[in-house]
Design a protein around this motif. Structure first.
Motif, PDB file in Angstrom:
ATOM      1  N   LYS A 170       0.846  -1.196   0.000  1.00  0.00           N
ATOM      2  CA  LYS A 170       0.000   0.000   0.000  1.00  0.00           C
ATOM      3  C   LYS A 170       0.883   1.248   0.000  1.00  0.00           C
ATOM      4  O   LYS A 170       0.603   2.216  -0.695  1.00  0.00           O
ATOM      5  CB  LYS A 170      -0.908  -0.007   1.232  1.00  0.00           C
ATOM      6  CG  LYS A 170      -1.753   1.229   1.373  1.00  0.00           C
ATOM      7  CD  LYS A 170      -2.533   1.210   2.673  1.00  0.00           C
ATOM      8  CE  LYS A 170      -3.270   2.536   2.861  1.00  0.00           C
ATOM      9  NZ  LYS A 170      -3.875   2.622   4.179  1.00  0.00           N
ATOM     10  N   ASP A 171       1.950   1.208   0.804  1.00  0.00           N
ATOM     11  CA  ASP A 171       2.870   2.342   0.916  1.00  0.00           C
ATOM     12  C   ASP A 171       4.305   1.815   0.912  1.00  0.00           C
ATOM     13  O   ASP A 171       4.870   1.516   1.959  1.00  0.00           O
ATOM     14  CB  ASP A 171       2.603   3.128   2.190  1.00  0.00           C
ATOM     15  CG  ASP A 171       3.515   4.335   2.352  1.00  0.00           C
ATOM     16  OD1 ASP A 171       4.377   4.587   1.461  1.00  0.00           O
ATOM     17  OD2 ASP A 171       3.374   5.034   3.368  1.00  0.00           O
ATOM     18  N   PRO A 172       4.905   1.683  -0.290  1.00  0.00           N
ATOM     19  CA  PRO A 172       6.260   1.138  -0.380  1.00  0.00           C
ATOM     20  C   PRO A 172       7.313   1.936   0.386  1.00  0.00           C
ATOM     21  O   PRO A 172       8.383   1.422   0.675  1.00  0.00           O
ATOM     22  CB  PRO A 172       6.560   1.160  -1.883  1.00  0.00           C
ATOM     23  CG  PRO A 172       5.234   1.256  -2.552  1.00  0.00           C
ATOM     24  CD  PRO A 172       4.341   1.984  -1.590  1.00  0.00           C
ATOM     25  N   SER A 173       6.994   3.183   0.764  1.00  0.00           N
ATOM     26  CA  SER A 173       7.955   3.986   1.521  1.00  0.00           C
ATOM     27  C   SER A 173       7.900   3.689   3.023  1.00  0.00           C
ATOM     28  O   SER A 173       8.790   4.093   3.758  1.00  0.00           O
ATOM     29  CB  SER A 173       7.717   5.479   1.277  1.00  0.00           C
ATOM     30  OG  SER A 173       6.468   5.876   1.820  1.00  0.00           O
ATOM     31  N   ALA A 174       6.884   2.964   3.467  1.00  0.00           N
ATOM     32  CA  ALA A 174       6.769   2.587   4.884  1.00  0.00           C
ATOM     33  C   ALA A 174       7.737   1.446   5.185  1.00  0.00           C
ATOM     34  O   ALA A 174       8.281   0.803   4.270  1.00  0.00           O
ATOM     35  CB  ALA A 174       5.340   2.180   5.209  1.00  0.00           C
ATOM     36  N   SER A 191      -5.843  -5.435  -3.708  1.00  0.00           N
ATOM     37  CA  SER A 191      -4.601  -5.371  -4.473  1.00  0.00           C
ATOM     38  C   SER A 191      -4.255  -6.733  -5.079  1.00  0.00           C
ATOM     39  O   SER A 191      -3.828  -6.820  -6.236  1.00  0.00           O
ATOM     40  CB  SER A 191      -3.468  -4.883  -3.569  1.00  0.00           C
ATOM     41  OG  SER A 191      -2.269  -4.801  -4.280  1.00  0.00           O
ATOM     42  N   THR A 199      -7.618  -4.067   1.975  1.00  0.00           N
ATOM     43  CA  THR A 199      -6.694  -3.387   1.062  1.00  0.00           C
ATOM     44  C   THR A 199      -5.814  -4.396   0.337  1.00  0.00           C
ATOM     45  O   THR A 199      -5.631  -4.315  -0.885  1.00  0.00           O
ATOM     46  CB  THR A 199      -5.824  -2.384   1.844  1.00  0.00           C
ATOM     47  OG1 THR A 199      -6.684  -1.431   2.476  1.00  0.00           O
ATOM     48  CG2 THR A 199      -4.825  -1.682   0.949  1.00  0.00           C
ATOM     49  N   ALA A 221       1.424  -0.462   7.899  1.00  0.00           N
ATOM     50  CA  ALA A 221       1.466   0.732   7.051  1.00  0.00           C
ATOM     51  C   ALA A 221       1.975   0.382   5.643  1.00  0.00           C
ATOM     52  O   ALA A 221       1.519   0.951   4.651  1.00  0.00           O
ATOM     53  CB  ALA A 221       2.357   1.795   7.685  1.00  0.00           C
ATOM     54  N   TYR A 222       2.916  -0.532   5.571  1.00  0.00           N
ATOM     55  CA  TYR A 222       3.491  -0.964   4.295  1.00  0.00           C
ATOM     56  C   TYR A 222       2.458  -1.724   3.464  1.00  0.00           C
ATOM     57  O   TYR A 222       2.259  -1.436   2.290  1.00  0.00           O
ATOM     58  CB  TYR A 222       4.719  -1.837   4.576  1.00  0.00           C
ATOM     59  CG  TYR A 222       5.435  -2.357   3.360  1.00  0.00           C
ATOM     60  CD1 TYR A 222       6.337  -1.556   2.661  1.00  0.00           C
ATOM     61  CD2 TYR A 222       5.249  -3.668   2.921  1.00  0.00           C
ATOM     62  CE1 TYR A 222       7.026  -2.041   1.552  1.00  0.00           C
ATOM     63  CE2 TYR A 222       5.925  -4.157   1.820  1.00  0.00           C
ATOM     64  CZ  TYR A 222       6.807  -3.344   1.143  1.00  0.00           C
ATOM     65  OH  TYR A 222       7.487  -3.830   0.049  1.00  0.00           O
ATOM     66  N   TRP A 223       1.796  -2.720   4.074  1.00  0.00           N
ATOM     67  CA  TRP A 223       0.886  -3.602   3.345  1.00  0.00           C
ATOM     68  C   TRP A 223      -0.563  -3.118   3.308  1.00  0.00           C
ATOM     69  O   TRP A 223      -1.280  -3.393   2.355  1.00  0.00           O
ATOM     70  CB  TRP A 223       0.895  -5.008   3.953  1.00  0.00           C
ATOM     71  CG  TRP A 223       2.117  -5.787   3.648  1.00  0.00           C
ATOM     72  CD1 TRP A 223       3.116  -6.121   4.522  1.00  0.00           C
ATOM     73  CD2 TRP A 223       2.501  -6.338   2.396  1.00  0.00           C
ATOM     74  NE1 TRP A 223       4.085  -6.839   3.881  1.00  0.00           N
ATOM     75  CE2 TRP A 223       3.728  -6.996   2.565  1.00  0.00           C
ATOM     76  CE3 TRP A 223       1.929  -6.349   1.128  1.00  0.00           C
ATOM     77  CZ2 TRP A 223       4.393  -7.639   1.534  1.00  0.00           C
ATOM     78  CZ3 TRP A 223       2.577  -6.998   0.096  1.00  0.00           C
ATOM     79  CH2 TRP A 223       3.799  -7.635   0.303  1.00  0.00           C
ATOM     80  N   GLY A 224      -1.036  -2.507   4.386  1.00  0.00           N
ATOM     81  CA  GLY A 224      -2.459  -2.189   4.493  1.00  0.00           C
ATOM     82  C   GLY A 224      -3.188  -3.323   5.188  1.00  0.00           C
ATOM     83  O   GLY A 224      -2.606  -4.363   5.520  1.00  0.00           O
TER      84      GLY A 224
END
Length: 172
Positions: free
Chosen positions: A57-61, A78, A74, A67-70
């Motif tokens: 979900k957020d590759p910068s996390a 995906s 979510t 936070a990274y995966w959701g």
């Protein structure tokens, strides 16, 4: 003799049309969006699609975190989007799915239990809709973990193709 040949040709044509995939509903009018069973006729090609995860979900996390995966919904949305990309290249779609196996990891935010509701919110956007009413036989199980740390959802599907594989596809 000509009549017999004509009737035999008609019966052969009818049997080809009768050879479609048969999806059996759940008993007692149960409206849960899966098939009780799916029957695939002889001569139909089966495609066994490897398990698919969602994309971060957020590759910068921080990798492996929520936070990274959701959350489960979510990740499931995906994963279905990633599956759709693969199916598009293979010339099939979600309507061709005859079997689905879903692996769900217990979500720490859900007291370590799988978030089946979140998964179903994603699943019902792809299956049992007016645009795509075909339901697969399906199992969903909770597992201890997946290959990607922090991932909560992996989905594998089996599809039935009525026509031969497109020309030019490499077979091994």
């Amino acid at each position: 003799m000509k009549v017999s040949i004509g009737i035999a040709s008609m019966l052969l044509a009818l049997s080809a049309h009768a050879g479609d995939v048969v999806r059996y509903p759940l008993p007692d009018g149960n409206k849960f969006p899966i098939a009780s069973a799916v029957e695939v006729p002889a001569g139909t090609s089966l495609i066994f699609q490897s398990g698919s995860l969602g994309s971060p979900k957020d590759p910068s996390a921080t990798p492996g975190t929520a936070a990274y995966w959701g959350d489960t919904k979510t990740q499931a949305l995906s994963a279905f989007a990633n599956i759709k990309k693969a199916l598009d290249t293979e010339g099939v779609g979600f309507g061709d799915v005859v079997k689905m196996l879903v692996f769900l990891v217990g979500d720490p935010a859900n007291d370590g239990k799988m978030d089946f509701k979140g998964f179903m919110e994603a699943y019902t956007q792809y299956f049992g809709t007016p645009e795509q009413p075909n339901l697969p036989a399906r199992s969903a199980v909770q597992v201890a973990g997946l290959a990607a740390p922090g991932a909560l959802v992996e989905i594998e599907v089996v599809l039935a193709r009525k026509a031969p594989a497109p020309a030019g596809k490499k077979k091994h």
